[in-house]
Write an enzyme that holds these catalytic residues in place. Structure first.
Site, PDB file in Angstrom:
ATOM      1  N   HIS B  63      -5.617  -1.306   1.983  1.00 21.53           N
ATOM      2  CA  HIS B  63      -6.116  -2.067   3.133  1.00 21.53           C
ATOM      3  C   HIS B  63      -7.620  -2.249   3.001  1.00 21.53           C
ATOM      4  O   HIS B  63      -8.240  -1.682   2.100  1.00 21.53           O
ATOM      5  CB  HIS B  63      -5.737  -1.387   4.456  1.00 21.53           C
ATOM      6  CG  HIS B  63      -6.407  -0.065   4.704  1.00 21.53           C
ATOM      7  ND1 HIS B  63      -6.224   1.042   3.896  1.00 21.53           N
ATOM      8  CD2 HIS B  63      -7.267   0.339   5.680  1.00 21.53           C
ATOM      9  CE1 HIS B  63      -6.913   2.059   4.371  1.00 21.53           C
ATOM     10  NE2 HIS B  63      -7.573   1.656   5.449  1.00 21.53           N
ATOM     11  N   ASP B  67     -13.724   2.337   2.693  1.00 26.13           N
ATOM     12  CA  ASP B  67     -13.483   3.574   1.938  1.00 26.13           C
ATOM     13  C   ASP B  67     -12.251   3.476   1.040  1.00 26.13           C
ATOM     14  O   ASP B  67     -11.894   4.440   0.363  1.00 26.13           O
ATOM     15  CB  ASP B  67     -13.391   4.786   2.881  1.00 26.13           C
ATOM     16  CG  ASP B  67     -12.306   4.646   3.934  1.00 26.13           C
ATOM     17  OD1 ASP B  67     -12.094   3.523   4.445  1.00 26.13           O
ATOM     18  OD2 ASP B  67     -11.655   5.656   4.258  1.00 26.13           O
ATOM     19  N   HIS B  68     -11.614   2.291   1.036  1.00 23.49           N
ATOM     20  CA  HIS B  68     -10.469   2.085   0.144  1.00 23.49           C
ATOM     21  C   HIS B  68     -10.709   0.972  -0.882  1.00 23.49           C
ATOM     22  O   HIS B  68      -9.875   0.756  -1.747  1.00 23.49           O
ATOM     23  CB  HIS B  68      -9.201   1.796   0.954  1.00 23.49           C
ATOM     24  CG  HIS B  68      -8.763   2.994   1.749  1.00 23.49           C
ATOM     25  ND1 HIS B  68      -7.694   3.779   1.409  1.00 23.49           N
ATOM     26  CD2 HIS B  68      -9.314   3.583   2.849  1.00 23.49           C
ATOM     27  CE1 HIS B  68      -7.586   4.785   2.264  1.00 23.49           C
ATOM     28  NE2 HIS B  68      -8.558   4.684   3.147  1.00 23.49           N
ATOM     29  N   HIS B 143      -1.503   1.183  10.826  1.00 24.58           N
ATOM     30  CA  HIS B 143      -2.935   1.478  10.881  1.00 24.58           C
ATOM     31  C   HIS B 143      -3.625   0.377  11.687  1.00 24.58           C
ATOM     32  O   HIS B 143      -2.983  -0.581  12.112  1.00 24.58           O
ATOM     33  CB  HIS B 143      -3.474   1.579   9.446  1.00 24.58           C
ATOM     34  CG  HIS B 143      -4.810   2.226   9.346  1.00 24.58           C
ATOM     35  ND1 HIS B 143      -5.143   3.368  10.025  1.00 24.58           N
ATOM     36  CD2 HIS B 143      -5.922   1.901   8.624  1.00 24.58           C
ATOM     37  CE1 HIS B 143      -6.394   3.702   9.731  1.00 24.58           C
ATOM     38  NE2 HIS B 143      -6.884   2.829   8.892  1.00 24.58           N
ATOM     39  N   ASP B 213      -3.963   4.501   4.753  1.00 21.32           N
ATOM     40  CA  ASP B 213      -4.051   5.280   5.974  1.00 21.32           C
ATOM     41  C   ASP B 213      -2.918   4.891   6.916  1.00 21.32           C
ATOM     42  O   ASP B 213      -2.556   3.728   6.992  1.00 21.32           O
ATOM     43  CB  ASP B 213      -5.371   4.985   6.670  1.00 21.32           C
ATOM     44  CG  ASP B 213      -6.589   5.356   5.830  1.00 21.32           C
ATOM     45  OD1 ASP B 213      -6.425   5.876   4.715  1.00 21.32           O
ATOM     46  OD2 ASP B 213      -7.710   5.079   6.268  1.00 21.32           O
TER      47      ASP B 213
END
Lengths: 305, 305
Positions: B63, B67-68, B143, B213
């Site tokens: 996604h 942080d991804h 999420h 997440d």
């Protein structure tokens, strides 16, 4: 003496290696922290060297090659997640603003602090930043993309009046102003005290300049005149002068020539090509032209003297 | 046994800390390397753990929270600078394609290899990837933003015919095919050899799933049924169940509940909140629900068994 130093967070060129990170450095002047360039991993480098992120209020991006800005969104996001509310000023090529906004859009993020974007294109001949003691200007380098260097100049300070003199003669505010402007002082008894006897001379203003990435470009001396500390890219060695020209980068000796022509005080080399695991050949070749040259090392701090 | 393992490059949540990097992991199946999520610093983590970048041909992005994916452009650029020519396949939410192109535009870069972008939105019920031995599918997590999990499934393999049998009886190609399909074999002398006596049984196909997440979401069991190894986010502990719900994340115990409900073999926990410098409380709480739970550690490798 007021703190004025640069801490190297990354001094490698385009790709990270097991021994170096791409461009980023933290300039500290007194209690102010300025970030210059922001490669991927810059926030990790700050953590590694136990340097705080929070005091950074101004970030300068020289140009839009990834090895100079891919770490910016990470820092913008971390500030947001840590609840920053004070403004963050970014000085960068105009096109970066839309890219930052594009990132914020895809993650549906509204920052909880003001991000103030200053396009470098709008500041020709103007200060990017100034306060009572420091002023920062950008100047054009010679690279494949529009690229800017930055010069951080201390402002002329006025002399400090000696404590004993103030204790003995209790000068009024007007007299203090005149003494700071260079006047002598006449005591109540009619004695003339010379200015140099009642003041501490103001420290000489110092300056720091950052030049990365750029081809060897003699007209830069105009912007670098008598700079105390110059950081200049030194991607290649003497044998690669042709490649340097083609790729709009510099050799270490060319960096040294520019330092010499600019009557710089000291020269720091960085932006080393990944082929130089040991860049000591670059130091040798630069020192043959300009003796006060130093290789930067990640995590090290260099004072502006 | 064919290698099937995951190497953790980052198991922290939103912000990097001095002890953890955000999400990224390398899945290795036989000689194929797949990158799952790509936080800032992923290419540095590969260098740190002496893992090669070059064999990675497929990158999966769950996604569009930074942080991804903030490390993706660094890898795309490094491949370009190292002269890659073979295609790179990216599987990610549709909106990432325009963002990648936006980055390439500002640096005026034309990649010298094909970047093949596969929007996850287009693969509902379809394989993202498949070859003779492995197939990869995405499935929706729960999420704040549209987010996908990934399941890597080995395909059913056919049994191997024993060497001694081939040496003794020299079966023709058609006979080999029939034996691999499960048939017995009649020798020239009319003796019937049972299939199980002339073959080595095929290994059981294994599978790995990645869920980060996501909020605790019981319908995920549909996609996770009998997975051998499940990586599930465990951002919070039991005391923060309300916060987990609000932020669409999971507690460690919820991850364990899902592993149990899915009849998973083993559970790996990750995506730890930065407040857990020591996440052993998360392990305790998860193991109370599902015994075969392990905390991931950066740089460690976990086999799919």
């Amino acid at each position: 003496m007021v703190t004025f130093k640069v801490i190297i967070l990354g001094n490698g060129s385009a790709v990270p290696t097991s021994f170096s990170n791409p461009s980023s450095q933290l300039l500290v002047h007194e209690n102010k922290h300025f970030l210059i360039d922001c490669a991927e991993g810059t926030q990790m480098q700050l953590l590694k060297y136990r340097l705080k992120l929070a005091p950074i209020n101004h970030i300068f991006i020289s140009h839009l090659h990834g090895d100079h800005y891919y770490g910016l969104m990470g820092i913008v996001s971390t500030f947001h997640l840590y609840g920053r509310i004070k403004p963050l000023h970014i000085y960068a090529p105009k096109a970066l603003e839309a890219l930052i906004n594009h990132h914020l859009e895809v993650s549906k993020t509204t920052l909880n602090y003001p991000l103030i974007f200053n396009p470098l294109e709008d500041f020709e001949g103007k200060d990017l930043y100034s306060d009572a003691v420091l002023r920062i200007r950008a100047f054009p380098l010679k690279h494949k993309l529009p690229t800017w260097g930055f010069r951080f100049c201390e402002l002329e300070r006025r002399p400090k009046i000696k404590k004993e003199f103030v204790g003995d003669h209790k000068p009024c505010i007007e007299a203090i102003r005149r003494i700071k402007d260079g006047a002598d002082f006449e005591t109540k008894e009619g004695e003339l005290l010379k200015n140099e006897d009642i003041t501490h001379a103001a420290p000489c203003p110092r300056s720091y300049a950052y030049c990365s990435d750029t081809a060897y470009h003699p007209p830069l001396t105009k912007y670098l005149k008598e700079v105390n500390l110059l950081y200049h890219e030194a991607t290649f060695d003497n044998s690669m002068e042709e490649m340097a020209k083609e790729k709009f980068h510099s050799t270490a000796a060319q960096a040294a020539q520019l330092a010499s022509d600019s009557q710089a005080g000291e020269l720091l080399l960085g932006h080393f090509s990944a082929r130089f695991k040991d860049p000591s050949i670059l130091l040798q070749q630069a020192q043959a032209v300009f003796k006060s040259t130093y290789l930067t090392k990640e995590g090290n701090s260099y004072s502006v003297r």
